[in-house]
Design an enzyme around this catalytic site. Structure first.
Site, PDB file in Angstrom:
ATOM      1  N   ASN A 127       0.851  -1.185   0.000  1.00 42.33           N
ATOM      2  CA  ASN A 127       0.000   0.000   0.000  1.00 42.33           C
ATOM      3  C   ASN A 127       0.897   1.249   0.000  1.00 42.33           C
ATOM      4  O   ASN A 127       1.553   1.548   1.003  1.00 42.33           O
ATOM      5  CB  ASN A 127      -0.895  -0.044   1.247  1.00 42.33           C
ATOM      6  CG  ASN A 127      -1.828   1.148   1.341  1.00 42.33           C
ATOM      7  OD1 ASN A 127      -1.532   2.215   0.825  1.00 42.33           O
ATOM      8  ND2 ASN A 127      -2.949   0.960   2.013  1.00 42.33           N
ATOM      9  N   LYS A 135       0.310   3.778   2.894  1.00 43.95           N
ATOM     10  CA  LYS A 135       0.858   3.373   4.197  1.00 43.95           C
ATOM     11  C   LYS A 135       2.361   3.572   4.217  1.00 43.95           C
ATOM     12  O   LYS A 135       2.926   4.078   5.181  1.00 43.95           O
ATOM     13  CB  LYS A 135       0.581   1.887   4.436  1.00 43.95           C
ATOM     14  CG  LYS A 135      -0.747   1.587   5.060  1.00 43.95           C
ATOM     15  CD  LYS A 135      -0.696   0.130   5.500  1.00 43.95           C
ATOM     16  CE  LYS A 135      -2.037  -0.347   5.989  1.00 43.95           C
ATOM     17  NZ  LYS A 135      -1.960  -1.742   6.420  1.00 43.95           N
ATOM     18  N   ASP A 190      -1.136  -3.819  11.011  1.00 48.00           N
ATOM     19  CA  ASP A 190      -2.488  -4.214  10.634  1.00 48.00           C
ATOM     20  C   ASP A 190      -3.398  -3.181  11.269  1.00 48.00           C
ATOM     21  O   ASP A 190      -3.262  -2.849  12.444  1.00 48.00           O
ATOM     22  CB  ASP A 190      -2.819  -5.621  11.120  1.00 48.00           C
ATOM     23  CG  ASP A 190      -4.038  -6.150  10.372  1.00 48.00           C
ATOM     24  OD1 ASP A 190      -4.014  -6.153   9.127  1.00 48.00           O
ATOM     25  OD2 ASP A 190      -5.029  -6.522  11.016  1.00 48.00           O
ATOM     26  N   SER A 191      -4.263  -2.654  10.452  1.00 44.53           N
ATOM     27  CA  SER A 191      -5.063  -1.542  10.936  1.00 44.53           C
ATOM     28  C   SER A 191      -6.489  -1.683  10.461  1.00 44.53           C
ATOM     29  O   SER A 191      -6.784  -2.485   9.564  1.00 44.53           O
ATOM     30  CB  SER A 191      -4.460  -0.224  10.435  1.00 44.53           C
ATOM     31  OG  SER A 191      -4.206  -0.318   9.043  1.00 44.53           O
ATOM     32  N   PHE A 209      -6.686   7.603   1.985  1.00 42.86           N
ATOM     33  CA  PHE A 209      -7.154   6.348   1.396  1.00 42.86           C
ATOM     34  C   PHE A 209      -8.228   5.739   2.301  1.00 42.86           C
ATOM     35  O   PHE A 209      -8.584   6.318   3.339  1.00 42.86           O
ATOM     36  CB  PHE A 209      -5.985   5.375   1.206  1.00 42.86           C
ATOM     37  CG  PHE A 209      -5.370   4.884   2.492  1.00 42.86           C
ATOM     38  CD1 PHE A 209      -4.522   5.700   3.227  1.00 42.86           C
ATOM     39  CD2 PHE A 209      -5.634   3.609   2.977  1.00 42.86           C
ATOM     40  CE1 PHE A 209      -3.954   5.260   4.423  1.00 42.86           C
ATOM     41  CE2 PHE A 209      -5.065   3.147   4.167  1.00 42.86           C
ATOM     42  CZ  PHE A 209      -4.221   3.985   4.884  1.00 42.86           C
ATOM     43  N   GLY A 210      -8.720   4.597   1.900  1.00 43.84           N
ATOM     44  CA  GLY A 210      -9.681   3.851   2.731  1.00 43.84           C
ATOM     45  C   GLY A 210     -10.850   4.714   3.186  1.00 43.84           C
ATOM     46  O   GLY A 210     -11.543   5.328   2.374  1.00 43.84           O
ATOM     47  N   TYR A 211     -11.051   4.771   4.489  1.00 44.75           N
ATOM     48  CA  TYR A 211     -12.224   5.445   5.069  1.00 44.75           C
ATOM     49  C   TYR A 211     -11.932   6.901   5.439  1.00 44.75           C
ATOM     50  O   TYR A 211     -12.734   7.529   6.145  1.00 44.75           O
ATOM     51  CB  TYR A 211     -12.680   4.681   6.316  1.00 44.75           C
ATOM     52  CG  TYR A 211     -12.977   3.221   6.055  1.00 44.75           C
ATOM     53  CD1 TYR A 211     -14.260   2.805   5.694  1.00 44.75           C
ATOM     54  CD2 TYR A 211     -11.979   2.253   6.142  1.00 44.75           C
ATOM     55  CE1 TYR A 211     -14.533   1.466   5.440  1.00 44.75           C
ATOM     56  CE2 TYR A 211     -12.238   0.912   5.890  1.00 44.75           C
ATOM     57  CZ  TYR A 211     -13.510   0.536   5.541  1.00 44.75           C
ATOM     58  OH  TYR A 211     -13.785  -0.797   5.287  1.00 44.75           O
ATOM     59  N   ARG A 264      -1.882   5.273  13.142  1.00 44.83           N
ATOM     60  CA  ARG A 264      -0.573   4.804  12.664  1.00 44.83           C
ATOM     61  C   ARG A 264       0.533   5.690  13.228  1.00 44.83           C
ATOM     62  O   ARG A 264       1.577   5.219  13.643  1.00 44.83           O
ATOM     63  CB  ARG A 264      -0.549   4.804  11.130  1.00 44.83           C
ATOM     64  CG  ARG A 264       0.585   4.026  10.510  1.00 44.83           C
ATOM     65  CD  ARG A 264       0.344   3.721   9.040  1.00 44.83           C
ATOM     66  NE  ARG A 264      -0.810   2.874   8.836  1.00 44.83           N
ATOM     67  CZ  ARG A 264      -2.016   3.321   8.456  1.00 44.83           C
ATOM     68  NH1 ARG A 264      -2.222   4.583   8.170  1.00 44.83           N
ATOM     69  NH2 ARG A 264      -3.025   2.492   8.344  1.00 44.83           N
TER      70      ARG A 264
END
Ligand code: IMP
Length: 183
Positions: A11, A14, A63-64, A143-145, A172
């Site tokens: 990613n 990340k 891991d998140s 990214f993501g949410y 993070r």
């Protein structure tokens, strides 16, 4: 600190965040493991153990995920696979659908980072960021949410913030800051 960080992720978001926060030379590496653990800790450890490290290299895996109160902690460890295909747009839209009848919008992002030394020693740290899930997507970064998550005490979503600001207060960022104390 002279070590090179080998990060078990493909990613790019990340990887960039980890490089910006740690200020260390980082290299991303594909991890082939199935993230089927029941906890963030189990998945992070599984991922970091899959890295083949050379002397001078330290392995890092995170891991998140997002845990939403009114969904009993979902999507949780399944955050990356909550929608198919798991684009930010699909993930956010599905979350909005699932939360259509939730007046209580509390949520938290969790990040567990596992660090592996070449001698096999493993250490884990956890970072949490509390916030709320908005009723509409806002912002273009991240990214993501990120477009739905507004951290407590702030008016902007993660996606509306400059990356430095997100890194400072994110799950993070918090986990990494704890970890850097060990270097
Ligand atoms: P994994 O840690 O690779 O299993 O992925 C966790 C998933 O949680 C990501 O694919 C995102 O969908 C979500 N996630 C984790 N951290 C963040 C973040 O900082 N912002 C937005 N979404 C995130």
């Amino acid at each position: 600190m002279k070590n090179e960080l080998i990060v078990a992720t493909t990613n790019p978001h990340k990887l960039r965040e980890i490089a910006q926060i740690s200020k260390l030379p980082v290299t991303g590496r594909t991890s082939q493991v199935r993230e089927n653990g029941k906890t963030f800790e189990a998945n992070a450890i599984k991922k970091v153990k899959s890295l083949k490290l050379k002397p001078g290299q330290v392995g890092l895996a995170d891991d998140s995920g997002l845990m939403v109160n009114c969904l009993n902690g979902a999507p949780g460890v399944r955050s990356a696979r909550f929608a198919n295909p798991p684009t930010a747009e699909n993930l956010c839209r599905k979350l909005l659908r699932k939360m259509a009848n939730c007046p209580q919008r509390g949520a938290k992002f969790i990040c567990v980072i596992a660090l592996a030394y070449p001698d096999g020693k493993i250490r884990t740290v956890k970072g949490t960021c509390y916030g709320r899930i908005l009723r509409e997507m806002r912002g273009k970064n991240g990214f993501g949410y990120d477009q739905l998550f507004r951290p407590c005490g702030y008016q902007q979503t993660f996606a509306e913030m400059p990356s430095k600001m997100k890194n400072w207060l994110s799950h993070r960022g918090r986990a990494l800051k704890k970890l850097l104390a060990y270097f």
